[in-house]
Design a protein around this motif. Structure first.
Motif, PDB file in Angstrom:
ATOM      1  N   SER A 174      16.585  14.011  -6.606  1.00 47.55           N
ATOM      2  CA  SER A 174      15.217  13.554  -6.331  1.00 47.55           C
ATOM      3  C   SER A 174      14.191  14.555  -6.851  1.00 47.55           C
ATOM      4  CB  SER A 174      15.015  13.343  -4.825  1.00 47.55           C
ATOM      5  OG  SER A 174      15.838  12.323  -4.336  1.00 47.55           O
ATOM      6  N   VAL A 175      14.475  15.835  -6.646  1.00 50.60           N
ATOM      7  CA  VAL A 175      13.562  16.874  -7.132  1.00 50.60           C
ATOM      8  C   VAL A 175      13.493  16.864  -8.652  1.00 50.60           C
ATOM      9  CG1 VAL A 175      13.114  19.350  -7.229  1.00 50.60           C
ATOM     10  CG2 VAL A 175      13.916  18.330  -5.116  1.00 50.60           C
ATOM     11  N   GLU A 176      14.639  16.665  -9.287  1.00 57.68           N
ATOM     12  CA  GLU A 176      14.658  16.641 -10.757  1.00 57.68           C
ATOM     13  C   GLU A 176      13.789  15.490 -11.277  1.00 57.68           C
ATOM     14  OE1 GLU A 176      15.774  19.017 -12.269  1.00 57.68           O
ATOM     15  OE2 GLU A 176      17.580  19.849 -11.361  1.00 57.68           O
ATOM     16  N   ARG A 177      13.828  14.351 -10.587  1.00 53.50           N
ATOM     17  CA  ARG A 177      12.981  13.223 -10.992  1.00 53.50           C
ATOM     18  C   ARG A 177      11.507  13.560 -10.812  1.00 53.50           C
ATOM     19  NH1 ARG A 177      17.409  10.264  -8.756  1.00 53.50           N
ATOM     20  NH2 ARG A 177      16.463  10.178  -6.688  1.00 53.50           N
ATOM     21  N   ALA A 178      11.183  14.230  -9.710  1.00 56.99           N
ATOM     22  CA  ALA A 178       9.790  14.636  -9.480  1.00 56.99           C
ATOM     23  C   ALA A 178       9.319  15.612 -10.549  1.00 56.99           C
ATOM     24  CB  ALA A 178       9.651  15.262  -8.093  1.00 56.99           C
ATOM     25  N   PRO A 228       7.502   3.965  -8.732  1.00 61.90           N
ATOM     26  CA  PRO A 228       8.566   4.891  -9.141  1.00 61.90           C
ATOM     27  C   PRO A 228       8.050   6.110  -9.914  1.00 61.90           C
ATOM     28  CG  PRO A 228       8.601   2.887 -10.481  1.00 61.90           C
ATOM     29  CD  PRO A 228       7.637   2.643  -9.380  1.00 61.90           C
ATOM     30  N   GLU A 229       6.807   6.062 -10.370  1.00 70.00           N
ATOM     31  CA  GLU A 229       6.235   7.178 -11.119  1.00 70.00           C
ATOM     32  C   GLU A 229       5.551   8.201 -10.217  1.00 70.00           C
ATOM     33  OE1 GLU A 229       2.941   4.643 -10.059  1.00 70.00           O
ATOM     34  OE2 GLU A 229       4.956   4.206 -10.828  1.00 70.00           O
ATOM     35  N   ALA A 230       5.565   7.995  -8.891  1.00 67.26           N
ATOM     36  CA  ALA A 230       4.885   8.898  -7.951  1.00 67.26           C
ATOM     37  C   ALA A 230       5.766  10.107  -7.651  1.00 67.26           C
ATOM     38  CB  ALA A 230       4.533   8.155  -6.661  1.00 67.26           C
ATOM     39  N   ALA A 231       5.438  11.237  -8.254  1.00 62.40           N
ATOM     40  CA  ALA A 231       6.245  12.453  -8.069  1.00 62.40           C
ATOM     41  C   ALA A 231       6.269  12.884  -6.608  1.00 62.40           C
ATOM     42  CB  ALA A 231       5.689  13.576  -8.944  1.00 62.40           C
ATOM     43  N   GLY A 232       5.144  12.710  -5.908  1.00 67.75           N
ATOM     44  CA  GLY A 232       5.079  13.105  -4.505  1.00 67.75           C
ATOM     45  C   GLY A 232       6.072  12.367  -3.633  1.00 67.75           C
ATOM     46  N   LEU A 233       6.282  11.088  -3.926  1.00 71.48           N
ATOM     47  CA  LEU A 233       7.257  10.312  -3.158  1.00 71.48           C
ATOM     48  C   LEU A 233       8.681  10.789  -3.420  1.00 71.48           C
ATOM     49  CD1 LEU A 233       5.881   6.654  -3.357  1.00 71.48           C
ATOM     50  CD2 LEU A 233       5.927   8.166  -1.374  1.00 71.48           C
ATOM     51  N   HIS A 234       8.963  11.169  -4.652  1.00 72.70           N
ATOM     52  CA  HIS A 234      10.297  11.710  -4.958  1.00 72.70           C
ATOM     53  C   HIS A 234      10.523  13.011  -4.192  1.00 72.70           C
ATOM     54  CE1 HIS A 234      11.621   8.872  -8.024  1.00 72.70           C
ATOM     55  NE2 HIS A 234      10.408   8.911  -8.556  1.00 72.70           N
ATOM     56  N   LEU A 235       9.464  13.831  -4.053  1.00 68.84           N
ATOM     57  CA  LEU A 235       9.588  15.072  -3.291  1.00 68.84           C
ATOM     58  C   LEU A 235       9.802  14.767  -1.806  1.00 68.84           C
ATOM     59  CD1 LEU A 235       6.923  17.470  -4.856  1.00 68.84           C
ATOM     60  CD2 LEU A 235       9.410  17.550  -5.075  1.00 68.84           C
ATOM     61  N   GLY A 254       8.456   2.735  -0.791  1.00 66.04           N
ATOM     62  CA  GLY A 254       7.301   3.202  -1.545  1.00 66.04           C
ATOM     63  C   GLY A 254       7.650   3.458  -2.998  1.00 66.04           C
ATOM     64  N   LEU A 255       8.817   4.058  -3.236  1.00 63.34           N
ATOM     65  CA  LEU A 255       9.252   4.342  -4.602  1.00 63.34           C
ATOM     66  C   LEU A 255       9.537   3.064  -5.391  1.00 63.34           C
ATOM     67  CD1 LEU A 255      11.552   7.437  -4.021  1.00 63.34           C
ATOM     68  CD2 LEU A 255       9.538   7.348  -5.518  1.00 63.34           C
ATOM     69  N   LEU A 264       0.854  -1.192   0.000  1.00 67.22           N
ATOM     70  CA  LEU A 264       0.000   0.000   0.000  1.00 67.22           C
ATOM     71  C   LEU A 264       0.894   1.247   0.000  1.00 67.22           C
ATOM     72  CD1 LEU A 264      -2.948   0.980   0.070  1.00 67.22           C
ATOM     73  CD2 LEU A 264      -2.754   1.058   2.557  1.00 67.22           C
ATOM     74  N   VAL A 265       1.054   1.840  -1.166  1.00 62.83           N
ATOM     75  CA  VAL A 265       1.994   2.957  -1.331  1.00 62.83           C
ATOM     76  C   VAL A 265       1.664   4.158  -0.442  1.00 62.83           C
ATOM     77  CG1 VAL A 265       2.914   4.635  -2.986  1.00 62.83           C
ATOM     78  CG2 VAL A 265       2.637   2.233  -3.647  1.00 62.83           C
ATOM     79  N   PRO A 266       0.385   4.592  -0.323  1.00 62.70           N
ATOM     80  CA  PRO A 266       0.097   5.745   0.544  1.00 62.70           C
ATOM     81  C   PRO A 266       0.549   5.544   1.996  1.00 62.70           C
ATOM     82  CG  PRO A 266      -1.790   5.283  -0.864  1.00 62.70           C
ATOM     83  CD  PRO A 266      -0.832   4.142  -1.036  1.00 62.70           C
ATOM     84  N   ALA A 267       0.544   4.305   2.465  1.00 56.04           N
ATOM     85  CA  ALA A 267       0.982   4.044   3.844  1.00 56.04           C
ATOM     86  C   ALA A 267       2.469   4.337   3.996  1.00 56.04           C
ATOM     87  CB  ALA A 267       0.673   2.595   4.217  1.00 56.04           C
ATOM     88  N   TYR A 268       3.264   4.054   2.955  1.00 53.82           N
ATOM     89  CA  TYR A 268       4.694   4.379   3.018  1.00 53.82           C
ATOM     90  C   TYR A 268       4.892   5.895   3.082  1.00 53.82           C
ATOM     91  CZ  TYR A 268       6.080  -0.431   2.016  1.00 53.82           C
ATOM     92  OH  TYR A 268       6.293  -1.798   2.099  1.00 53.82           O
TER      93      TYR A 268
END
Length: 412
Positions: free
Chosen positions: A129-133, A104-111, A99-100, A72-76
């Motif tokens: 990490s920001v550049e990936r987001a 890996p496509e979740a921009a919020g997790l990269h932030l 979570g990533l 469950l990604v949101p839990a991470y």
């Protein structure tokens, strides 16, 4: 999911979106009573707890959610935020990267990953990490704002300004972007641009403590001396700890080195300049806070800053009173007590900038200094200036002040 659970969950989500986390928690717990092992409900409860700054409970609850559903990604994401709040940064980094690995496509997790890396002062990694987001979500104003903050930490101010421009192009009402623009201006010495940016941030988010503190700092930088001191302080903070200690000790070493040449004019001038700079570094902050307290912007100062300023003013007033009385009426030790109170004024004037532990230590010392100083004054005025008790009291006053000054110097 039955109708009762569905209704309670919907109400909980709605209240959480409205910022009413305490009420949301009640409805979410009602839903959980029917489905205690529901990972989405546990995650939602962890969010509600997190909004109430209950980081320990939020971390426990998010861990329970992941025990029920390890994918469950949101839990991470929630667990990462809770661990950041607890300052357990290595664990937070592990959580967000798990979570990533799933998304890996979740921009919020990269932030989030960038936020953890910034907390660990790994700014170059945070920038990656920001550049990936940003690559995943180019229209994300928050990503542009975080990028500006990281670039500012890397002292790449022109690029940071450009990132702020991009953030405000995407969202002109982005209060954090305005605040970061003010921070960039402060790193350049402050002045009107820093004041303007922080006022814009505070207008958009009047409750933001960081914007309020930033505006207070920016207003003080209208004094060129304070702006110079701020640049020096920021430069000093960027150095490794050993180098910072060397810079702080340098004036003492310099005065010792110049002792053989103290009769020469150039050495005297250099010693005076070094002493004046040292004095400014300890007194300019509380003096500028005194100016703010006397003006219309006094509400910008935090409770801690006001307490530090009042304490500084009280010790300074006591020092002046002792010095004047000593000059007029002659008890020599009153001048020594005045000097001790002056040192305590410098030691306490910037306690609001310290971490909680050192701050409490200096404040405790200040209370002791009031008692010891009062005893020393009473002994001197009673005609016991030569008594060992008065001498010991003056020595303790000096020693406590010097120790507090060094605690402050190495704790900021």
């Amino acid at each position: 999911m039955n109708e009762v659970v569905r209704t309670a969950t919907q109400r909980g989500r709605a209240l959480l979106d409205l910022g009413r986390a305490k009420e949301a928690e009640k409805h979410i717990r009602e839903a959980l009573a029917a489905e205690p092992d529901s990972a989405p409900l546990l995650t939602l409860l962890a969010e509600a707890l997190l909004e109430q700054d209950q980081h320990e409970a939020a971390e426990d609850t998010s861990r329970s959610a992941l025990a029920s559903d390890p994918e469950l990604v949101p839990a991470y994401s929630v667990r990462t935020a809770a661990l950041i709040g607890l300052k357990r940064f290595p664990e937070a980094l592990t959580a967000v990267r798990r979570g990533l690995a799933l998304a890996p496509e979740a921009a919020g997790l990269h932030l989030q990953e960038a936020g953890v890396l910034v907390a660990q002062e790994l700014y170059q990694d945070a920038l990656a990490s920001v550049e990936r987001a940003t690559a995943l979500d180019p229209a994300n104003s928050t990503a542009a704002t975080v990028r500006a903050a990281v670039l500012c930490q890397l002292a790449r101010y022109d690029e940071a300004d450009a990132a702020v421009d991009e953030a405000l192009r995407l969202d002109p009402e982005n209060a954090e972007a305005h605040r970061i623009r003010g921070v960039i201006a402060l790193h350049r010495g402050g002045g009107r641009s820093a004041v303007r940016a922080h006022r814009a941030a505070l207008r958009l988010d009047p409750t933001d403590v960081h914007s309020r503190d930033g505006l207070s700092l920016a207003l003080k930088t209208r004094n060129p001396l304070y702006g110079w001191l701020l640049r020096f302080s920021l430069w000093l903070d960027s150095l490794p700890k050993v180098a910072r200690i060397a810079v702080l000790v340098a004036p003492l070493v310099l005065t010792r080195v110049l002792r053989p040449a103290e009769d020469q004019l150039w050495a005297q001038v250099l010693i005076i300049v070094v002493a004046a700079l040292a004095l400014l570094s300890w007194t300019l902050e509380p003096l500028m806070n005194c100016v703010l307290l006397l003006g219309r912007d006094r509400n910008l100062l935090s409770r801690d800053a006001k307490l530090a300023t009042y304490t500084f003013a009280a010790f300074l007033a006591a020092a002046v009173a002792c010095a004047v009385y000593g000059q007029i009426n002659g008890p020599g030790q009153l001048m020594a007590i005045a000097f001790g109170f002056g040192l305590w004024a410098m030691a306490t004037g910037s306690t609001h900038l310290l971490e909680e532990g050192p701050k409490k230590l200096v404040r405790f010392g200040a209370v002791a200094a009031v008692v010891i100083g009062g005893m020393a004054i009473a002994a001197v005025l009673a005609g016991a200036s030569g008594a060992s008790g008065a001498t010991v009291a003056v020595a303790l006053l000096f020693l406590g002040a010097v120790v507090s000054l060094w605690v402050g110097a190495f704790s900021k």
